[in-house]
Design a protein around this motif. Sequence first.
Motif, PDB file in Angstrom:
ATOM      1  N   GLU A   2       0.811  -1.214   0.000  1.00  0.00           N
ATOM      2  CA  GLU A   2       0.000   0.000   0.000  1.00  0.00           C
ATOM      3  C   GLU A   2       0.846   1.266   0.000  1.00  0.00           C
ATOM      4  O   GLU A   2       0.358   2.333  -0.305  1.00  0.00           O
ATOM      5  N   PRO A   5       1.819   2.276  -4.535  1.00  0.00           N
ATOM      6  CA  PRO A   5       1.343   1.301  -5.507  1.00  0.00           C
ATOM      7  C   PRO A   5       1.788   1.574  -6.922  1.00  0.00           C
ATOM      8  O   PRO A   5       1.928   0.665  -7.728  1.00  0.00           O
ATOM      9  N   PRO A  10       1.396  -4.234 -10.346  1.00  0.00           N
ATOM     10  CA  PRO A  10       0.219  -4.558  -9.531  1.00  0.00           C
ATOM     11  C   PRO A  10       0.327  -5.972  -8.975  1.00  0.00           C
ATOM     12  O   PRO A  10       0.841  -6.878  -9.645  1.00  0.00           O
ATOM     13  N   ARG A  34      -9.763  -1.970   1.840  1.00  0.00           N
ATOM     14  CA  ARG A  34      -8.972  -1.299   0.810  1.00  0.00           C
ATOM     15  C   ARG A  34      -8.513  -2.295  -0.262  1.00  0.00           C
ATOM     16  O   ARG A  34      -8.505  -1.995  -1.458  1.00  0.00           O
ATOM     17  N   SER A  37     -11.365  -3.010  -2.482  1.00  0.00           N
ATOM     18  CA  SER A  37     -11.567  -1.934  -3.451  1.00  0.00           C
ATOM     19  C   SER A  37     -10.628  -2.111  -4.652  1.00  0.00           C
ATOM     20  O   SER A  37     -11.030  -1.932  -5.815  1.00  0.00           O
ATOM     21  N   ARG A  38      -9.383  -2.489  -4.392  1.00  0.00           N
ATOM     22  CA  ARG A  38      -8.413  -2.669  -5.480  1.00  0.00           C
ATOM     23  C   ARG A  38      -8.796  -3.867  -6.353  1.00  0.00           C
ATOM     24  O   ARG A  38      -8.615  -3.839  -7.586  1.00  0.00           O
ATOM     25  N   GLN A  41     -11.453  -2.793  -8.700  1.00  0.00           N
ATOM     26  CA  GLN A  41     -10.924  -1.977  -9.797  1.00  0.00           C
ATOM     27  C   GLN A  41     -10.249  -2.841 -10.874  1.00  0.00           C
ATOM     28  O   GLN A  41     -10.229  -2.479 -12.055  1.00  0.00           O
ATOM     29  N   ARG A  42      -9.692  -3.971 -10.509  1.00  0.00           N
ATOM     30  CA  ARG A  42      -8.937  -4.822 -11.448  1.00  0.00           C
ATOM     31  C   ARG A  42      -9.680  -6.125 -11.769  1.00  0.00           C
ATOM     32  O   ARG A  42      -9.079  -7.128 -12.145  1.00  0.00           O
TER      33      ARG A  42
END
Length: 727
Positions: A2, A5, A10, A34, A37-38, A41-42
């Motif tokens: 974190e 990044p 990734p 968190r 959330s990532r 997104q991916r």
Amino acid sequence: MEANPSAAPPPNAFVLSTALGACSALRDLGRGERIHSRIQQRRSDLGGNMVVLETALLRMYASCGCVVQAEEIFQAMGERDVIAWNAMISAYAHTGHHTRAFGIFRIMLLEAAVTPSAATISAILAACLDLGSGRRIHCLAASIGVESHPSVAISLLGMYSRCSSSITSARALFLGMERKSLVAWNTMIAACAQRGLAAEAQELFKAMDVEPDGFTFASLLAVCCDLDLGRRLHAGIATARLASRLIVDTALVGMYSRCGSLGDAAAVFEGMEDRDTVAWNAMIAAFAEARDLDRAMECYQRMLDRSTCEPNGVTYATLLAACRDRGDLGHGRRLFRDAQDRGLYPDRFVQSAAVAMLARCGAICEARKLLREAKIRDVEAWNAMISAYAQMGHLREALGIYREMEHDGSSSPDLFTFASALAAAAGLGDLDTGKVIHERMAAERSLKLDVFAANALLTMYSKCGSLGDAKLVFDRIPDKDTVSWNSMISAYARHGRYKDAIATYRAMECCPDEATIVSALAAASALADLDEGAAIHARALELGIATPVVESTLASMHAKCGSLDAAMALFEKNREKDLVSWNAMVAAYAQHGDGSEALALIHRMELEGISPNGVTLSGVLASCSHAGLLERGMFYVGWLSREHGVAVESEHYRFVVELLGRCGRLGEAEAVVRGMPLEPDPALWVTLVAACVLHEEVSRADRAAAGLDPGDAASYVLLANVYSAGI
């Protein structure tokens, strides 16, 4: 991962899954969210690995107690493997949603046709709350060949320990284990400790073939009530290699407190390097249980001023209970405000403790208002209110709160509720209400009648005059305790069935206590059976319960049976003479016409600092009446009422009228009856008429006859005697 990044490639699915596993272990919800959330997104990049990641997310949310978020992920999953199903079942089981856990388990078996694993069985066993469900899961584990898997064996052991009233099934499973892990030993020792089986827990501890840990010692200390044994355990702990001392030291504080060694408890607490809220609560509770509110409050203030630990609901519930016991409304209100300021209200423990504290400290209206305004009115809060009213003697109000609870419907009564309501009905002699409560108890199928509630029923029927119902309840109690037997003996005695009281005493299947001996002696006294009384006393001596109360009752029995010398010898032998003892001897001498001895005892009472009461005055007047000592009798009425505040009741006026009548002063006797501040009862008029018979005063008897009870034929026989004497 974190920190920066953009500076690194990734993370792949393996890294993300591992990170979520760490968040699960640490219960770090913030970082887990968190990472979630990532992943969102991916999602397109991670498509082939989403089942693994979704399962890891599900487990992370479940570990953090976020069952709603866990279910959202579970429902959105396109594919669910056995690990996902296990995670969802475990999430529900460990957050108290046991029914939902079984629902998911059934869907897994019947609709998804997923074969359960050892982990599945372990997860669903954690949701078992009854033995029947647990045994069915046990059978399933055996049928799929995972019964002997270490995690399943431990889970089965925990289920049997939790769901069975005895440890028989758990012990059999434990003894059948080829290799017993530390967790297995700890589970079995904890099962014994939770049932108060201290000796069994100790035997298991001695038989351990693995190194004990903090949980082992904590379980042993939780059930230890022997100070010497506790100190030996403490010595063993000092040499043990424990990863952490916190849980053990906290248990030591509790053990020393329970054994009455507050100094040792404080020494352990002061020597602790680390303290959490549970440790502070243990020390506060130790002071509270020792009725030392001042030191409990000092400890609480230290917790606020010198530690990073925050008080919780248990802290305030403990302190509020201590304020309740001491009747300290000021400290109680301050603590309640503190709890409110910290957002700990409405915590159900704080609420119940606050209601009980306010009610017991006399702020009954405030307590009732608090209960009515509460968003969560649980059974403990209602019980606190009912109990407070009953203990203050407001029995009708106690029953009113019980009815209000039933009408409110926010929580169901438990056995303590019913027992408190029955006690109030018994105190009022309200048989109809008592029967309604009994019927309501019988309708509550979730409650199994225990001996405490059964004794309350027995007492209610006895005090309300329904001896037959009392006997029916008594006969149906499977495991009668001493209170059960005492209640039945007292019930028979209360209804004048003294021979049945003695027979019940003889049939007792458990060891009698002081109350048993006193009730049995009272029955023997009523039967004027000195031999039976002597046998009861001999047994009391054998059992080591020949207490001052027992000796006093024995003296009273001899006195009632006419053995005044024996009664006086026992009375003089008793070093702890209470008011009841003195009154019994005064009454005994009065009943046998020895007024001078009765009056001498009154003077001795005064010299020894014993304040007489209304019973004493009755004994004095009876002795004066027997001896014809009018002036002395009138003196004692004035002296006892003026100097000792004894209220002159109707019975005392009857003795005065009898005294005046015996001395031929009928005019004064009539004036006393007509001028007394109380409404004269028929017994007073009978006493006056009887005096008129003695002195053949027809006209005065005729006037007094107006106060006789028309339904009492004996009164008119007296009047007829007056008229015949006048003729």
